[in-house]
Write a protein that holds these residues in place. Structure first.
Motif, mmCIF file in Angstrom:
data_model
loop_
_atom_site.group_PDB
_atom_site.id
_atom_site.type_symbol
_atom_site.label_atom_id
_atom_site.label_comp_id
_atom_site.label_asym_id
_atom_site.label_seq_id
_atom_site.Cartn_x
_atom_site.Cartn_y
_atom_site.Cartn_z
ATOM 1 N N ILE A 106 0.840 -1.207 0.000
ATOM 2 C CA ILE A 106 0.000 0.000 0.000
ATOM 3 C C ILE A 106 0.872 1.253 0.000
ATOM 4 C CG2 ILE A 106 -1.652 1.317 1.413
ATOM 5 C CD1 ILE A 106 -2.796 -1.505 2.208
ATOM 6 N N THR A 109 0.943 3.928 -3.062
ATOM 7 C CA THR A 109 0.407 5.278 -2.828
ATOM 8 C C THR A 109 1.487 6.356 -2.849
ATOM 9 O OG1 THR A 109 0.580 4.831 -0.482
ATOM 10 C CG2 THR A 109 -1.576 4.508 -1.450
ATOM 11 N N ASP A 120 1.184 8.145 8.911
ATOM 12 C CA ASP A 120 0.217 7.717 7.885
ATOM 13 C C ASP A 120 -0.313 6.324 8.218
ATOM 14 O OD1 ASP A 120 1.086 10.005 6.766
ATOM 15 O OD2 ASP A 120 1.708 9.142 4.844
ATOM 16 N N TYR A 130 -3.778 3.318 7.058
ATOM 17 C CA TYR A 130 -4.822 3.013 6.082
ATOM 18 C C TYR A 130 -5.920 2.192 6.738
ATOM 19 C CZ TYR A 130 -2.844 -1.681 5.776
ATOM 20 O OH TYR A 130 -2.410 -2.924 6.076
ATOM 21 N N THR A 170 -8.818 3.208 2.255
ATOM 22 C CA THR A 170 -8.528 4.644 2.370
ATOM 23 C C THR A 170 -7.158 4.809 3.002
ATOM 24 O OG1 THR A 170 -10.870 5.150 2.629
ATOM 25 C CG2 THR A 170 -9.320 6.844 3.333
ATOM 26 N N TYR A 171 -6.349 5.609 2.353
ATOM 27 C CA TYR A 171 -5.018 5.900 2.897
ATOM 28 C C TYR A 171 -5.069 7.303 3.504
ATOM 29 C CZ TYR A 171 0.024 5.873 3.317
ATOM 30 O OH TYR A 171 1.282 5.884 3.827
#
Lengths: 168, 633
Positions: free
Chosen positions: B43, B47, B151, B153, B165-166
C-alpha cells in the motif's frame, strides 16, 4: 364608523379563520401528499447501522418507527412494513423523513435520511446521508439540548452544531 | 544399559520434535503479521507517487514555506480552487475520492477543507462517517493521524465503492496541518489483497521448505547421534567404552565425581579355565551388576578388558556413602554365580578429586588404590591416600634405603602370547620405606649417575641371584640403565656369574637414548651376549628412538614402548607404528615384545601383527615371586 369597525372585526376574524383553516389544511395535506409507513420492530430495518442507532436513540428494544416520504419509493427502508395512518404516526418513537418537498413537524424525534430534507424539517434531530461512499451521521447539538436527550458517549463524534452542515 | 540409552534417545528425539513443532507453530502464527506487513508495504509503495504529488501540490499553493497552509485554505477560496485544480487529475478508476480534512482544535471535530472530486462542501463541514465497529471508526483514525503524524490506512470491508482509504498527514513545522484521505477503489483493494495473498503463500512455502530442511537436519543429527552412541557403547557389556571417555574427557570435571577403578579378580583364569564365551558372560553380568547399583548421573566405562571405570556423581564426597555403594556392588558380584562361575571384584577409589590435576590424574590414583586392593588380597575396596602414595623422600633417605638393602623386586610375566607360556619374569624394583612398598621411579632418578645408583643396581642383581638360586626354573629380566653397562663393578658381577644363572637372566637395557659413549657400550654389550646373557632393548619407540642403535646392537629382543601398544585398539596410526616397528625388528633378526597389554582386545591386535611376545596387566600385575608361585600352584 360602526360599519368600519364591524368590517375590521370581521376581517380579523376571517384572517384568523383563514390562518386556522390554512394550518389545518397543511396538516391535512401532509397526511394527504406525504406517505408514511411504520413498523413495530427495529429488526425490520434493512440497514443494520440504522437499527442499532434507533435502539440507542430511543432507549427501547422494540421501538415503533415510521418513515415519511414524498412518494412510496422513498419508503423502501423496511423489509416488512405497512402503510401508516395518522394515529400510528402519532404513536411512533422515532420518525425518519426522506425526500421532503414540504415542511414536516410531527412532534416526534425526527431524523432526515437525506441532506436536502433538512430544509423542510427544522426540528430534525439529525441526518443520515451518503457522501463519498460513506454513510454520514450528524446529530445537531441544538436539537439535543431542546429535547434534553442524553446519548451514549460513542455518539459524541457525531454531535455538532447545525450551522456547520451545508447541504447545498 | 542399552535399554536406558534407547529410551534416552527417544526422549531426545521427542524433545527435538516438540521444539521444532513449537518453532514451526511460532513461524506459522506469525504469517498474518507478515502478511499485514507485506500489505502495508504494498500500500505504501502503491500510494507513494500520489502522496508525493499531493504534498507537492499543497506546498505549491503556499507563497512562502512559513505560510500556514490550514489558515490559507480556510480563508482563501482561491487557494482551495487552485489546489482542487491541481488534484483533480487524480480522478481515475483507481482513486475514487480525495478528501482534504483537518482537525478543528476548538471543538475537537474532524472537518472538510474540500472534497476534491465532488466539490460542493463548504470548509468546516463535519466529516462524520458512521460506523458500528469502533475499530474502524474513520473519525478516530483521522484524529489519530492528525495527532501522531503517522500515515495509516483502513480497509472498508462492507463497502463496494471504496476498498481502502489511505490517510496521509501533511506536516508543517512539525505540526500536522491537514489529513489527506485518499479513497482507493474496491478493485484496487482486491489487487493489493491478491498480491499479499500470493506473497503470503510464497512465505508459507519458504517456511515449509525451511521446516522440511530443519527436520531433515534434525533427522541427520539424530541419526548421527545414534551412530555415535553405537560407536561409544561397548558392544559386549552395553556400558560406555573407552572411546566415549576419550571424546568427553575434556568435558568431565573430575571434581564433580568420585573416581573408581574396578576389575574382576583373576579374570584371566576365568577365560583360561572356562573359555572366552563364558568369560564374556561373566563380564556382561559384572557390568550389569555395576549399572544396576548406580544412579542416573553416575557413569560407567569399560576401561579395558575386565577393568571398569566408575564416575560416581556425588557432590558430598562422603567416604561412608561411597563405600556403601561399592560394597553393595562387591557383595552382588560375590553372590552372583554366573553360569556356575563365581567371581569377586576389587575396587580402587579416589575420593578427593578436587585435588586431582585432571581426570587422567584421578584415574591414575584410583588405579593405584585398585592395585593396593589387589595386593591386600582382592575382593575389597581401597581408598587412595595421598600420604601413602608417594612419600616425600630426600636423597639421604634413598641412600639410607639402599645402604640398608631395603630393596625388593616384584615380578611381572613376559609371555609367549601364542603359546600362553612365560618367557621370563621382569624384576621390577620396589623400595621398602616405613612398612610400605614404593615404586622406585620418582626417587631413583634423583640419584642417577651417582655411586648410590650403581649400588642400587648391584643390590638388584644380588637380590635376583638369590631368587634364581631359590627358584631353579625361574628366568628373570633385570633392568639396567645404559650407564650400568659402562660401570666396571657391575660388569664384573655379571661377567663373574656362573653360566647356570647367566642363561636364565635377560638384561633389559633402559634409557638407551642416553648413550653418549657408544663404542665401549657396544663392546660391553657384545661381551655380555658372548657370555650367554639374553639382551633386551627396553621402551623402543619413545624419545629419540635410534634405529641405527637398534640395528647395530646384537640384542635378541626389543620391547615396543607401552604408550604405543596401549593405543593400538583406539588409533590406526598407533597400530601402524606398532606393526612397522614389529616387522622391522623381525627383519633385522630381533624379536619384538609388546608392553602394556592391558586387555583381550589389545592382545588380539598384537597377535594379529604376528608379534609373539607380550607383557602387561592382562597377564598379571607385578607381584612378589612367592605369591606368583603360590597362585600358579
Amino acid at each position: 364608523m360602526f360599519y368600519k369597525g364591524f368590517f375590521l372585526q370581521n376581517l380579523a376574524t376571517s384572517l384568523t379563520l383563514f390562518l386556522i383553516i390554512n394550518i389545518f389544511f397543511i396538516k391535512i395535506s401532509m397526511a394527504g401528499d406525504l406517505v408514511s409507513v411504520c413498523s413495530n420492530n427495529k429488526n425490520d430495518i434493512k440497514t443494520k447501522a440504522l437499527a442499532k442507532f434507533v435502539s440507542d436513540i430511543t432507549g427501547k428494544s422494540n421501538p415503533k418507527l415510521c418513515v415519511v416520504g414524498s412518494s412510496e419509493n422513498d419508503l423502501n427502508l423496511f423489509n416488512n412494513a405497512k402503510k401508516a395512518n395518522r394515529s400510528e404516526l402519532n404513536s411512533a418513537d422515532i420518525v425518519f423523513v426522506k425526500n421532503l418537498q414540504t415542511n414536516v413537524n410531527v412532534g416526534k424525534i425526527t431524523f432526515a435520511l437525506d441532506c436536502k430534507s433538512l430544509k423542510y424539517c427544522p426540528n430534525c434531530l439529525g441526518v443520515f446521508f451518503v457522501k463519498n461512499g460513506r454513510t454520514m451521521l450528524v446529530i445537531f447539538e441544538e436539537e439535543l439540548k431542546k429535547i434534553s436527550l442524553k446519548l451514549p458517549s460513542k455518539y459524541n463524534n457525531y454531535i455538532d452544531s447545525r450551522k456547520y452542515l451545508n447541504c447545498n | 544399559m542399552k535399554e536406558i540409552n534407547s529410551k534416552r534417545s527417544i526422549a531426545y528425539l521427542l524433545e527435538a520434535l516438540t521444539i521444532s513443532i513449537i518453532i514451526f507453530g511460532i513461524l506459522y502464527s506469525s504469517i498474518p503479521i507478515i502478511q499485514k506487513k507485506v500489505e502495508q508495504e504494498i500500500i505504501k509503495y502503491s500510494t507513494k507517487n500520489v502522496i508525493d504529488a499531493i504534498d507537492n501540490a499543497i506546498t505549491s499553493i503556499l507563497s512562502s514555506p512559513s505560510e500556514d497552509v490550514l489558515l490559507k485554505l480556510i480563508i482563501e477560496p482561491k487557494a482551495r480552487k487552485e489546489l482542487r485544480d491541481k488534484l483533480i487529475i487524480f480522478n481515475t478508476d483507481r482513486i475514487k475520492f480525495i478528501l482534504i480534512l483537518y482537525k478543528d482544535p476548538i471543538r475537537d471535530k474532524i472537518r472538510y477543507i474540500m472534497d476534491v472530486f465532488e466539490g460542493g462542501y463548504d470548509v468546516g463541514t463535519p466529516f462524520t462517517p458512521y460506523s458500528l465497529d469502533s475499530d474502524k471508526n474513520e473519525i478516530d483514525v483521522v484524529r489519530k493521524v492528525s495527532n501522531d503524524g503517522i500515515d495509516t490506512y483502513l480497509k472498508h470491508e462492507d463497502n463496494n465503492i471504496i476498498g481502502i482509504t489511505y490517510y496521509h498527514a501533511y506536516v508543517q513545522k512539525g505540526i500536522v496541518k491537514l489529513v489527506v484521505a485518499i479513497d482507493f477503489s474496491f478493485e484496487t483493494l482486491k489487487e493489493i489483497e491478491n498480491m499479499a495473498f500470493y506473497i503470503k503463500w510464497a512465505i508459507l512455502f519458504v517456511i515449509l521448505f525451511i521446516g522440511v530442511i530443519f527436520l531433515l537436519v534434525l533427522y541427520s543429527i539424530f541419526r548421527n547421534f545414534l551412530l555415535k552412541q553405537k560407536a561409544f557403547t561397548d558392544s559386549l557389556t552395553g556400558v560406555y567404552n573407552r572411546n566415549y571417555l576419550e571424546s568427553i574427557r575434556d568435558m568431565i570435571n573430575p571434581k564433580h565425581y568420585v573416581v573408581v577403578m574396578t576389575d574382576i579378580d583373576h579374570f584371566k583364569k576365568v577365560n583360561d579355565s572356562f573359555g572366552h564365551e563364558r568369560g564374556d558372560l561373566v563380564l556382561r553380568e559384572f557390568a550389569k551388576t555395576i549399572a544396576k547399583n548406580l544412579r542416573k548421573n553416575d557413569l560407567v566405562f569399560r576401561y579395558g578388558g575386565e577393568e571398569f571405570l566408575i564416575l560416581l556423581n556425588t557432590p558430598k564426597k562422603n567416604k561412608e556413602v561411597v563405600f556403601n555403594i561399592l560394597d553393595r556392588i562387591r557383595k552382588s558380584v560375590e553372590d552372583n554365580v554366573v553360569d556356575g562361575i563365581k567371581v569377586t571384584a576389587s575396587f580402587g577409589v579416589f575420593l578427593e578429586t578436587n585435588k586431582a590435576k585432571d581426570l587422567e590424574d584421578a584415574i591414575k590414583k584410583a588405579d593405584s588404590a585398585l592395585y593396593k586392593a589387589k595386593e591386600k588380597g582382592r575382593n575389597r575396596i581401597e581408598f587412595f591416600k595421598e600420604d601413602d602414595d608417594i612419600p616425600n623422600l630426600s636423597i639421604p633417605d634413598i641412600i639410607k634405603i639402599i645402604e640398608n638393602e631395603d630393596v625388593v623386586c616384584y615380578y611381572q610375566p613376559v609371555m609367549n602370547v601364542k603359546e600362553n607360556k612365560v618367557l621370563y619374569y621382569e624384576a621390577l624394583a620396589r623400595l621398602k620405606y616405613k612398612g610400605e612398598i614404593l615404586p622406585p621411579l620418582p626417587y631413583i632418578s634423583l640419584i642417577k649417575g651417582t655411586r648410590a645408583y650403581a649400588n642400587f643396581t648391584k643390590l638388584i642383581i644380588k637380590f635376583n641371584i638369590k631368587i634364581l638360586k631359590k627358584y631353579k626354573d625361574l628366568k628373570i629380566g633385570i633392568n639396567l640403565s645404559s650407564s650400568d653397562f659402562l660401570n666396571e663393578e657391575i660388569l664384573k658381577i655379571l661377567r663373574d656369574l656362573d653360566d647356570e644363572f647367566v642363561r636364565r637372566i635377560y638384561l633389559e637395557i633402559t634409557d638407551a637414548e642416553d648413550i653418549k659413549n657408544y663404542e665401549p657400550f657396544k663392546k660391553n654389550i657384545d661381551g655380555l651376549i658372548e657370555k650367554g646373557y639374553n639382551l633386551v632393548l627396553d621402551d623402543f619407540g619413545k624419545g629419540n628412538t635410534d634405529f641405527v642403535l637398534l640395528t647395530e646392537m646384537n640384542v635378541r629382543y626389543i620391547k615396543i614402548d607401552g604408550l604405543i601398544v596401549k593405543n593400538i585398539t583406539r588409533s590406526p596410526d598407533y597400530y601402524n607404528i606398532f606393526k612397522h616397528i614389529a616387522t622391522f625388528s623381525k627383519e633385522i633378526g630381533k624379536e619384538p615384545i609388546a608392553e602394556f597389554i592391558e586387555n583381550e582386545e589389545i592382545l588380539q591386535k598384537v597377535i594379529e601383527t604376528g608379534v609373539k611376545y607380550g607383557q602387561g596387566f592382562y597377564f598379571g600385575r607385578p607381584l612378589p615371586i612367592e605369591r606368583i608361585y603360590r597362585i600358579n600352584e
